[in-house]
Structure formats: structure tokens, C-alpha cells
Design a protein around this motif. Structure first.
Motif, PDB file in Angstrom:
ATOM      1  N   ALA A 138       0.832  -1.209   0.000  1.00 45.50           N
ATOM      2  CA  ALA A 138       0.000   0.000   0.000  1.00 45.50           C
ATOM      3  C   ALA A 138       0.865   1.256   0.000  1.00 45.50           C
ATOM      4  CB  ALA A 138      -0.914   0.003   1.219  1.00 45.50           C
ATOM      5  N   SER A 139       0.499   2.202  -0.841  1.00 40.65           N
ATOM      6  CA  SER A 139       1.109   3.542  -0.839  1.00 40.65           C
ATOM      7  C   SER A 139       0.173   4.464  -1.600  1.00 40.65           C
ATOM      8  CB  SER A 139       2.499   3.533  -1.490  1.00 40.65           C
ATOM      9  OG  SER A 139       2.396   3.545  -2.891  1.00 40.65           O
ATOM     10  N   PRO A 140       0.215   5.768  -1.337  1.00 44.86           N
ATOM     11  CA  PRO A 140      -0.676   6.692  -2.051  1.00 44.86           C
ATOM     12  C   PRO A 140      -0.527   6.650  -3.562  1.00 44.86           C
ATOM     13  CG  PRO A 140       0.240   7.763  -0.129  1.00 44.86           C
ATOM     14  CD  PRO A 140       0.940   6.438  -0.261  1.00 44.86           C
ATOM     15  N   HIS A 141       0.673   6.361  -4.060  1.00 44.21           N
ATOM     16  CA  HIS A 141       0.853   6.315  -5.509  1.00 44.21           C
ATOM     17  C   HIS A 141       0.295   5.029  -6.092  1.00 44.21           C
ATOM     18  CE1 HIS A 141       2.675   7.244  -9.386  1.00 44.21           C
ATOM     19  NE2 HIS A 141       3.103   5.994  -9.432  1.00 44.21           N
ATOM     20  N   VAL A 142       0.591   3.907  -5.477  1.00 43.05           N
ATOM     21  CA  VAL A 142       0.125   2.619  -5.992  1.00 43.05           C
ATOM     22  C   VAL A 142      -1.399   2.536  -5.954  1.00 43.05           C
ATOM     23  CG1 VAL A 142       0.161   0.116  -5.605  1.00 43.05           C
ATOM     24  CG2 VAL A 142       2.265   1.448  -5.392  1.00 43.05           C
ATOM     25  N   LEU A 143      -2.016   3.125  -4.928  1.00 48.61           N
ATOM     26  CA  LEU A 143      -3.466   3.041  -4.776  1.00 48.61           C
ATOM     27  C   LEU A 143      -4.219   4.144  -5.503  1.00 48.61           C
ATOM     28  CD1 LEU A 143      -3.808   1.979  -1.038  1.00 48.61           C
ATOM     29  CD2 LEU A 143      -3.480   0.582  -3.078  1.00 48.61           C
ATOM     30  N   GLY A 144      -3.514   4.978  -6.261  1.00 54.99           N
ATOM     31  CA  GLY A 144      -4.186   5.988  -7.067  1.00 54.99           C
ATOM     32  C   GLY A 144      -4.526   7.268  -6.334  1.00 54.99           C
ATOM     33  N   ILE A 145      -4.105   7.401  -5.086  1.00 47.78           N
ATOM     34  CA  ILE A 145      -4.441   8.595  -4.312  1.00 47.78           C
ATOM     35  C   ILE A 145      -3.740   9.824  -4.901  1.00 47.78           C
ATOM     36  CG2 ILE A 145      -4.241   9.681  -2.043  1.00 47.78           C
ATOM     37  CD1 ILE A 145      -4.600   6.909  -0.819  1.00 47.78           C
ATOM     38  N   ASN A 146      -2.462   9.674  -5.248  1.00 47.05           N
ATOM     39  CA  ASN A 146      -1.742  10.784  -5.869  1.00 47.05           C
ATOM     40  C   ASN A 146      -2.366  11.172  -7.207  1.00 47.05           C
ATOM     41  OD1 ASN A 146       0.055  10.870  -3.783  1.00 47.05           O
ATOM     42  ND2 ASN A 146       1.770   9.973  -4.887  1.00 47.05           N
ATOM     43  N   GLN A 147      -2.748  10.157  -7.984  1.00 48.22           N
ATOM     44  CA  GLN A 147      -3.328  10.439  -9.297  1.00 48.22           C
ATOM     45  C   GLN A 147      -4.680  11.142  -9.167  1.00 48.22           C
ATOM     46  OE1 GLN A 147      -1.887   7.726  -8.271  1.00 48.22           O
ATOM     47  NE2 GLN A 147      -0.617   6.798  -9.844  1.00 48.22           N
ATOM     48  N   GLY A 148      -5.464  10.760  -8.146  1.00 52.75           N
ATOM     49  CA  GLY A 148      -6.733  11.444  -7.921  1.00 52.75           C
ATOM     50  C   GLY A 148      -6.537  12.904  -7.554  1.00 52.75           C
ATOM     51  N   ALA A 149      -5.568  13.148  -6.682  1.00 51.30           N
ATOM     52  CA  ALA A 149      -5.259  14.537  -6.324  1.00 51.30           C
ATOM     53  C   ALA A 149      -4.765  15.306  -7.541  1.00 51.30           C
ATOM     54  CB  ALA A 149      -4.214  14.559  -5.211  1.00 51.30           C
ATOM     55  N   GLY A 150      -3.922  14.661  -8.347  1.00 49.27           N
ATOM     56  CA  GLY A 150      -3.400  15.321  -9.539  1.00 49.27           C
ATOM     57  C   GLY A 150      -4.481  15.645 -10.553  1.00 49.27           C
ATOM     58  N   LEU A 151      -5.436  14.724 -10.732  1.00 53.26           N
ATOM     59  CA  LEU A 151      -6.525  14.969 -11.673  1.00 53.26           C
ATOM     60  C   LEU A 151      -7.344  16.179 -11.257  1.00 53.26           C
ATOM     61  CD1 LEU A 151      -8.464  14.277 -13.992  1.00 53.26           C
ATOM     62  CD2 LEU A 151      -9.616  12.688 -12.421  1.00 53.26           C
ATOM     63  N   PHE A 152      -7.676  16.265  -9.976  1.00 54.12           N
ATOM     64  CA  PHE A 152      -8.495  17.386  -9.518  1.00 54.12           C
ATOM     65  C   PHE A 152      -7.734  18.705  -9.612  1.00 54.12           C
ATOM     66  CE2 PHE A 152     -12.530  16.092  -7.258  1.00 54.12           C
ATOM     67  CZ  PHE A 152     -12.613  14.862  -7.903  1.00 54.12           C
TER      68      PHE A 152
END
Length: 323
Positions: A81-95
Motif C-alpha cells: 500500500a502507498s498513495p501512488h500505488v493506490l491511485g491517491i496521488n493520481q486522484g489529487a493530480g486529476l483534480f
């Protein structure tokens, strides 16, 4: 305790060396540490107004990401688990990309948008993987995160296509870069990282109890749901702040917690969390120095360097868990 003292001493030494490299190495102009208090010649201006805020931003980002990765792996009890692997960074980046490229006429707060995107993507991964019911295996969690990351990346590309003028800047932003950091940006970043760091340290003992399992933690009086929510909130705040100011930096959250646990030889989060923060700072500072060496004398995004380091590490962890 002797081992922990030795590990912390060597890590602090590595942090000082990495800070020196980030501050003074690989420049077209000869730079010296005396530039911090010297006059207004070119070398002094570069050290004080360009390199020093950049170095501090790298250290802050590394500390925040190292802590966030440790929190997420502890609360999910999943080494992948990590924010990048789980898409958390990508979600923040998209917004953030949407607020910059599509919705800019509404002047939405960038940090608020980043935190909203991180929260939404994290919640979707939990639902897709079954983590909210405690049924998420390591493979299912990673597959859910990878699938969501791909979807969010495609949506970000769509946002870029809708606004050609900001397309190049959004792409560079998503690559993760500390080039051009200012004192104003550092002033905006450090309160969020410091607050999240203090919050993470306060949760160290509850996280130790959480590793015993839900039933044992309940028997010891721990409110596991409250601890999980607080950890998730801290991860979202760190991911949102980092993406807002430097973009999506990949794999630091994954590499650092494993390294901290391996060096200490145990999983005591009262020791792991501070060490993960320090190691995150070391990794970010070294990556920043290497990013200037890759295409010298031109700049390369620091996210490219962390991805080159982190991708093989992620494959190794996946293979190890499969065995």
C-alpha cells in the motif's frame, strides 16, 4: 536500542550529505555554503533564492511522503500500500489539473481540490478492493489501485487536451518537479507537513496495537475505526499538499517504510515513523541532485528519478509477496 541509535545516526549523516548535494552540487556557477550569508553576487543569489527553498521543499516532501506511506501500510496491514500505488496521488493530480485547466474560471482552491481528489480515489480503492470490509488481499488491493490509476491518468490526459494552453504545464506538473520552488511555496507547504508529522507521531502507539489484530486491539481498548479514519485523513492531507506544490511524486511512500523497517529490524512505529520521515528526506534530496545530473545542465523532473528507483522495488515486493 543500540541498533536504533546507530541507524538514526547514520541516517542523519546521510541527510546532511544529501542536503549538501541538493544545495550546492551540479550547477553551471560555482556555489559555496558561504553564499547563505554572503552579499548579492550571482552565486549567493542562486544559493539563497533558488537552491535553499528547493532543498527545503525536497526535505519537507520526503518527510511527508515517508510518514504517509508508513501510516497507510500500517492501517491497511499491507506492504504494497502507498498513495501512488493506490491511485491517491493520481486522484489529487486529476483534480488539480481540472482546477488549473478546465475549471480555472471558478478560481477553486488548489489544495482543497487536491485533497478532494485524494479522498475520492482512496474511497474508490477501498470499495473496489473490499478493504472497507477487511477482505482486501495484497493482490486485489494493488490491482484495484492500478486500474483506478490508469483511469485517472486517462482522465488527466483528457483535461490536458481540453486546454492546449495549459497542457504543457499540467504534464510537467504531473511528472513531479521541484524546479522553481520559491520561499512562498515553502511557506505554504511546511505547516501541512509539520501538522501531519506531529499527528502521525501521536498515532505511533495506537498503530502498534493495531498490528496485533482488530480483536486484540479492541480488547486493549483501542478504537480501531477512529485510528483508521485519522490515519486516512493524515494521508489525504499530505498527498494533497505535496501534489499541490510539487506534483505527483511516485514511489517514495512505498520504498521508505520498507527500508525503515528493514534497518530497524522490527515494526515499532514509535521508531519506524520518524525514521521513515528522515529516509524520505534523504531519498528526495538525492533524487533532486540526480535529476540535475541526468540531463545536465538542463533540469529533469524529480519524479522521473523516484520512478526509476521505485518501479523495480515495487516489482520486487510484488514477487516477494507472491512467493
Amino acid at each position: 536500542m543500540t541498533r536504533a541509535l546507530l541507524v538514526y545516526s547514520l541516517t542523519l549523516l546521510a541527510l546532511l550529505l544529501a542536503a549538501w548535494l541538493s544545495l550546492l552540487a551540479f550547477s553551471e556557477h560555482p556555489l559555496m555554503l558561504s553564499g547563505l550569508w554572503r552579499g548579492d553576487d550571482m552565486s549567493a543569489l542562486i544559493v539563497r533564492d533558488v537552491r535553499l527553498p528547493r532543498m527545503l521543499a525536497c526535505a519537507l516532501v520526503g518527510v511527508g511522503l515517508g510518514m504517509a506511506g508508513s501510516l497507510l501500510q500500517a492501517v491497511t496491514r499491507n506492504a504494497l500500500a502507498s498513495p501512488h500505488v493506490l491511485g491517491i496521488n493520481q486522484g489529487a493530480g486529476l483534480f488539480v489539473a481540472l482546477s488549473l485547466g478546465v475549471l480555472q474560471r471558478w478560481q477553486l482552491p488548489t489544495l482543497a481540490m487536491a485533497c478532494a481528489g485524494a479522498t475520492l480515489s482512496g474511497a474508490l480503492v477501498m470499495l473496489l478492493s473490499g478493504l472497507h470490509r477487511g477482505r482486501a488481499s495484497g493482490v486485489r488491493l494493488v490491482l484495484s489501485g492500478v486500474a483506478l490509476s490508469s483511469l485517472l491518468a486517462a482522465m488527466t490526459d483528457g483535461a490536458v487536451m481540453l486546454n492546449d494552453e495549459l497542457g504543457v504545464s499540467i504534464v510537467a506538473f504531473m511528472a513531479g518537479s521541484v524546479d522553481g520552488m520559491t520561499w512562498q511555496q515553502v511557506a505554504g507547504l511546511w505547516p501541512w507537513v509539520l501538522g501531519a508529522t506531529l499527528g502521525a507521531l501521536l498515532l505511533a502507539h495506537p498503530l502498534n496495537l493495531l498490528q496485533l489484530g482488530d480483536e486484540a486491539a479492541h480488547a486493549l481498548g483501542l478504537k480501531t475505526r477512529t485510528v483508521s479514519v485519522l490515519c486516512a485523513l493524515l494521508v489525504v492531507v499530505v498527498a494533497g499538499a505535496v501534489v499541490t506544490y510539487v506534483g505527483a511524486i511516485p514511489f517514495v511512500c512505498l520504498i521508505v517504510p520498507h527500508t525503515a523497517r528493514a534497518l530497524l529490524g522490527r515494526q515499532d512505529y514509535r521508531l519506524v515513523l520518524p525514521l521513515a520521515g528522515l529516509l524520505g528526506g534523504v531519498l528526495m534530496l538525492l533524487s533532486d541532485a540526480l535529476s540535475r545530473l541526468v540531463n545536465y545542465p538542463f533540469e529533469s523532473p524529480v519524479g522521473i528519478v523516484t520512478a526509476l528507483i521505485g518501479a523495480p522495488f515495487f516489482l520486487y515486493l510484488t514477487w516477494k509477496q507472491r512467493r
